[in-house]
Design an enzyme around this catalytic site. Sequence first.
Site, PDB file in Angstrom:
ATOM      1  N   ASP A   1       0.821  -1.222   0.000  1.00  0.00           N
ATOM      2  CA  ASP A   1       0.000   0.000   0.000  1.00  0.00           C
ATOM      3  C   ASP A   1       0.850   1.265   0.000  1.00  0.00           C
ATOM      4  O   ASP A   1       0.432   2.309   0.509  1.00  0.00           O
ATOM      5  CB  ASP A   1      -0.958   0.029   1.208  1.00  0.00           C
ATOM      6  CG  ASP A   1      -1.816  -1.217   1.302  1.00  0.00           C
ATOM      7  OD1 ASP A   1      -2.468  -1.556   0.297  1.00  0.00           O
ATOM      8  OD2 ASP A   1      -1.835  -1.847   2.374  1.00  0.00           O
TER       9      ASP A   1
ATOM     10  N   HIS B   1      -3.902  -1.614  -6.656  1.00  0.00           N
ATOM     11  CA  HIS B   1      -3.211  -0.377  -7.004  1.00  0.00           C
ATOM     12  C   HIS B   1      -4.264   0.679  -7.306  1.00  0.00           C
ATOM     13  O   HIS B   1      -5.223   0.416  -8.027  1.00  0.00           O
ATOM     14  CB  HIS B   1      -2.333  -0.554  -8.246  1.00  0.00           C
ATOM     15  CG  HIS B   1      -1.156  -1.449  -8.042  1.00  0.00           C
ATOM     16  ND1 HIS B   1      -0.551  -1.621  -6.820  1.00  0.00           N
ATOM     17  CD2 HIS B   1      -0.459  -2.229  -8.908  1.00  0.00           C
ATOM     18  CE1 HIS B   1       0.465  -2.459  -6.954  1.00  0.00           C
ATOM     19  NE2 HIS B   1       0.536  -2.845  -8.207  1.00  0.00           N
TER      20      HIS B   1
END
EC number: 6.3.4.4
Length: 431
Positions: A13, A41
């Site tokens: 992340d 993503h």
Amino acid sequence: MPAIVLIGAQWGDEGKGKATDLLGGRVQWVVRYQGGNNAGHTVVLPTGENFALHLIPSGILTPGVTNVIGNGVVVDPGVLLAELKGLEERGVDTERLLISADAHLLMPYHVAIDKVVERYAGSKKIGTTGRGIGPCYQDKIARQGIRVADVLDPALLAEKIEGALELKNQVLVKIYNRKALDPAEVVENLLEQADGFKHRIADARLLLNEALERNETVLLEGSQGTLLDVDHGTYPFVTSSNPTAGGASVGSGIGPTRITTVLGILKAYTTRVGSGPFPTELFDDHGAYLAKTGGEVGVTTGRARRCGWFDAVIARYATRVNGITDYFLTKLDVLSSLETVPICVGYSVDGKRTDEMPMTQSDIARAEPIYEELPGWWEDISGCRTFDELPAKARDYVLRLEDLAGAHVSCIGVGPGRDQTIVRRDVLAAR
């Protein structure tokens, strides 16, 4: 041109999608080399459009780029088709997406087993996404997996699925009291799904190496992060593959000597999703501030991310195990308006200081952060486009992280948009 690896340097992340999107216009190929739809993503285009991708490489949003799902990826056919449909409905051209013939297919029994095992683990669960990733990789290593190319031979596919379900159904029914799966139905459903993607199946390793011979640039995009690597992460609270730079060669078929740049992605603070050690985790108002201001919710799981201060110990570790040459520091803007910004520069384990990643699982679990505090800044930096435009205290913070991490901070994210980036050094320049 050489191949370039883009990897997360924390627990995932970090903002890898933004980095891929930023570089996408200057590369010809983007390759996803490991993981599955257990990671996401997020890409924000200059138009303000927001795309959340889970399986398809971020380069799909850049016209003219050929995208490859590499052999190291595990592919859920249903998720793949749904993601393609969602992109196409929004006007994205998906024609230039290829799938390695040797990638493994994630089957319904993988998902069923993943969910039930995690449920039965109770307090000892590791916090999987429940999407079958681990069981699929288990079958791959046990040489019982279903490869993408198998859909091109229905008879072989049926034989392999029937063989797999002989054991899987025993596990589901006799151990976990769940319903058995019908092999014929599983085969039929998969072949129906395959009609939507079999034209994309390719000898990816051949195409990628031929592209490098033509002097084209290949960007290898990892999912998750270094500390989630099955070998180098905080085991057992890790994923089932190798997001680290070594996994890029294995998961794509590109030799390691072809790779000259390893771009690590670092968030300006630290987050992780799920269970596992997290020395700098915050449980106070600062943690709540980072979570709210940074929008820290998992793209794939929807779970709130745990938040903490920047950890230079794991940054140094990531630099070492990946051979990182450059860093892309993301979300620096989130730290604006903090009076002071602590940086973890070492750990105390049972009263003894260490500046390196502890060797054992139990030591990592007991590690307490040792902080160095830097003065914060109050200015809005989202409009800055050069390093000199940043407030002096923000520059000092970046330079201190650079020194501690051991690699040059070449790019800095000051907002979610593609254009909200400061480039200090061109990572695509010849090395």
